[in-house]
Design a protein around this motif. Sequence first.
Motif: not given
Length: 123
Positions: A13-14, A87-89, A91, A120-123
């Motif tokens: 997770q973020a 952060k999601s970016e 990923t 993979t970072v989920s927001s």
Amino acid sequence: QVQLVESGGGLVQAGGSLRLSCAASGRTFSSYAMGWFRQAPGKEREFVEGINWKASSTVYADSVKGRFIISRDNAKNTVYLQMNSLKSEDTAVYYCAARFGTVVVQATLWGYWGQGTQVTVSS
């Protein structure tokens, strides 16, 4: 010759953290600069962070400043990337790379690459 194998990727997770590892084969690991790159879908491979052979100097991209830390253990032939405050970016597929010489940001100047590990970072 250097062979590289990354591990430690996954889904987070973020705001969370992950630590990537890159195990290298070859007796001359300590002679190589090591680096981490990443590539998101549809984008070019970009430099993340690098460390010289004696771990006395690191170079990092502005996008990861204060969040990612590269380190190496020459006795274990391993380089690490500690990733915090994700952060999601962030990923992307993360690649470990090695080159004989100094750390440079151009991917084309690195001679050895691992197969990559997905982050993979989920927001």
